[in-house]
Write a protein that holds these residues in place. Structure first.
Motif, PDB file in Angstrom:
ATOM      1  N   UNK A   4      -3.127  -4.257   1.497  1.00  0.00           N
ATOM      2  CA  UNK A   4      -2.205  -3.851   2.674  1.00  0.00           C
ATOM      3  C   UNK A   4      -1.114  -2.995   2.195  1.00  0.00           C
ATOM      4  N   UNK A   5      -0.619  -2.331   3.086  1.00  0.00           N
ATOM      5  CA  UNK A   5       0.759  -1.416   2.827  1.00  0.00           C
ATOM      6  C   UNK A   5       1.840  -2.437   3.066  1.00  0.00           C
ATOM      7  N   UNK A   6       3.014  -1.824   2.563  1.00  0.00           N
ATOM      8  CA  UNK A   6       4.317  -2.510   2.606  1.00  0.00           C
ATOM      9  C   UNK A   6       4.975  -2.492   4.161  1.00  0.00           C
ATOM     10  N   UNK A   7       4.349  -1.569   4.834  1.00  0.00           N
ATOM     11  CA  UNK A   7       5.147  -1.516   6.175  1.00  0.00           C
ATOM     12  C   UNK A   7       5.422  -2.582   7.089  1.00  0.00           C
ATOM     13  N   UNK A   8       4.348  -3.124   7.348  1.00  0.00           N
ATOM     14  CA  UNK A   8       4.620  -4.606   8.018  1.00  0.00           C
ATOM     15  C   UNK A   8       5.359  -5.480   7.529  1.00  0.00           C
ATOM     16  N   UNK A   9       5.253  -5.677   6.079  1.00  0.00           N
ATOM     17  CA  UNK A   9       6.057  -6.660   5.189  1.00  0.00           C
ATOM     18  C   UNK A   9       7.495  -6.207   5.364  1.00  0.00           C
ATOM     19  N   UNK A  10       7.714  -4.970   5.214  1.00  0.00           N
ATOM     20  CA  UNK A  10       9.429  -4.475   5.199  1.00  0.00           C
ATOM     21  C   UNK A  10       9.916  -4.778   6.748  1.00  0.00           C
ATOM     22  N   UNK A  11       9.159  -4.540   7.709  1.00  0.00           N
ATOM     23  CA  UNK A  11       9.417  -4.650   8.961  1.00  0.00           C
ATOM     24  C   UNK A  11      10.186  -6.139   9.340  1.00  0.00           C
ATOM     25  N   UNK A  12       9.067  -6.934   8.661  1.00  0.00           N
ATOM     26  CA  UNK A  12       9.391  -8.331   9.035  1.00  0.00           C
ATOM     27  C   UNK A  12      10.462  -8.976   8.028  1.00  0.00           C
TER      28      UNK A  12
END
Length: 312
Positions: A4-12
């Motif tokens: 996965x990318x880090x996009x959703x990780x960082x949003x959370x």
């Protein structure tokens, strides 16, 4: 689950007041130790690869080891290029299947940094990959990155908004007092991160994920153990973990950790071989070394990053 990318990780992470650990990998045992700890604690994780590690491990072998970790753990894992120094290197990693790349043009003039970062962003975004960039330069040594204390510089908050808008990068590494490598601060000093700089950056870029490089704590127990069994490492003080936890509660969504893993692994191997000088099977000394990596990562996830239980 695929990479996965880090996009959703960082949003959370931004909303939840914690950070994701980005751990450097070089071989199978390191990958197993990191992802084993993350799986035990149900934590999202970023495996990051430097230019030197990619050359050492062989790009094909490395990709397959990471793919095996994804299959084995079922975790959301992001595969990230650490300190990419050219467009060609970033492109090669993207083409290989990396889901995140860093273009580090922080040593270049501001306009050149923007131009090169923008070039990488355009190619990466066309392929569904996210990009980390850097403003400000950290002192220290990590693979090809070698910056003297005199040449290091704090990030200038007044530049960050223009930089992000003109490059389109997805996250930004800033310099607020951390440094690469194990030799960070001399004993007797009191390292202090520049939270005033971080706060100003956060005001300029509300909701935008910030990254800290050079964030190992350099536990003296491992330095002492290495020296006990034949090493000659000078004493050093790393980044205080309570300061990293505070940064993670603010805008910092990704914290890079490498030296602590190397110290834990090396100390374990030196201790084992000193106590078992007649053993020559690599499995005998790499098994406890892998466990040492696991234990270090578990500690970071729970006590520094605060991302345990955040994988799903």
């Amino acid at each position: 689950m695929p990479l996965v990318t880090s996009k959703e990780m960082f949003e959370k992470a931004y909303k939840g007041g914690y950070a994701i650990g980005a751990f450097n990998v070089n071989n199978m045992e390191i990958i197993q130790g990191i992802t084993g700890a993350a799986a035990d604690l149900k934590a999202p994780v970023i495996l990051q690869v430097s230019k030197g590690a990619r050359a050492y491990a062989n790009r094909t072998y490395l990709m397959k080891l990471v793919e095996a970790a994804v299959i084995d753990t079922g975790l959301p894992i992001c595969l990230h290029l650490d300190h990419g120094d050219t467009f060609e290197l970033c492109k090669s990693c993207i083409d290989d299947g990396f889901t995140s790349v860093m273009i580090d043009a922080s040593s270049k003039p501001f306009a050149e940094n923007i131009a090169l970062t923008r070039q990488v962003v355009e190619y990466a975004h066309d392929h569904g990959v996210v990009v980390e960039a850097e403003l400000g330069t950290l002192a220290g040594i990590e693979d090809e990155v070698n910056v003297s204390a005199e040449d290091s510089s704090y990030t200038r908050p007044e530049e960050v908004q223009e930089f992000v808008e003109k490059t389109g990068c997805d996250s930004l590494a800033i310099a607020i007092g951390t440094s690469h490598g194990a030799y960070k601060f001399k004993p007797g000093t009191k390292p202090q991160l520049r939270f005033d700089v971080l706060e100003e950056v956060e005001k300029k870029l509300p909701g935008f994920p910030i990254v800290l490089h050079g964030s190992s704590s350099v536990p003296q127990e491992f330095v002492e153990k290495i020296n006990k069994f034949g090493g000659n490492m000078p004493g050093a003080i790393g980044v205080p973990e309570n300061q990293l936890r505070k940064a993670a509660s603010m805008a910092v969504c990704k914290i890079n950790i490498d030296s602590d893993l190397r110290l834990a692994m090396t100390a374990s191997i030196r201790e084992y071989l000193a106590e078992h000088p007649d053993h020559f099977d690599p499995r005998q000394y790499l098994k406890p070394a892998r466990q040492a990596i696991h234990d270090m990562v578990a500690h970071k996830i729970v006590d520094v990053l605060g991302c345990d239980g955040k994988a799903f």
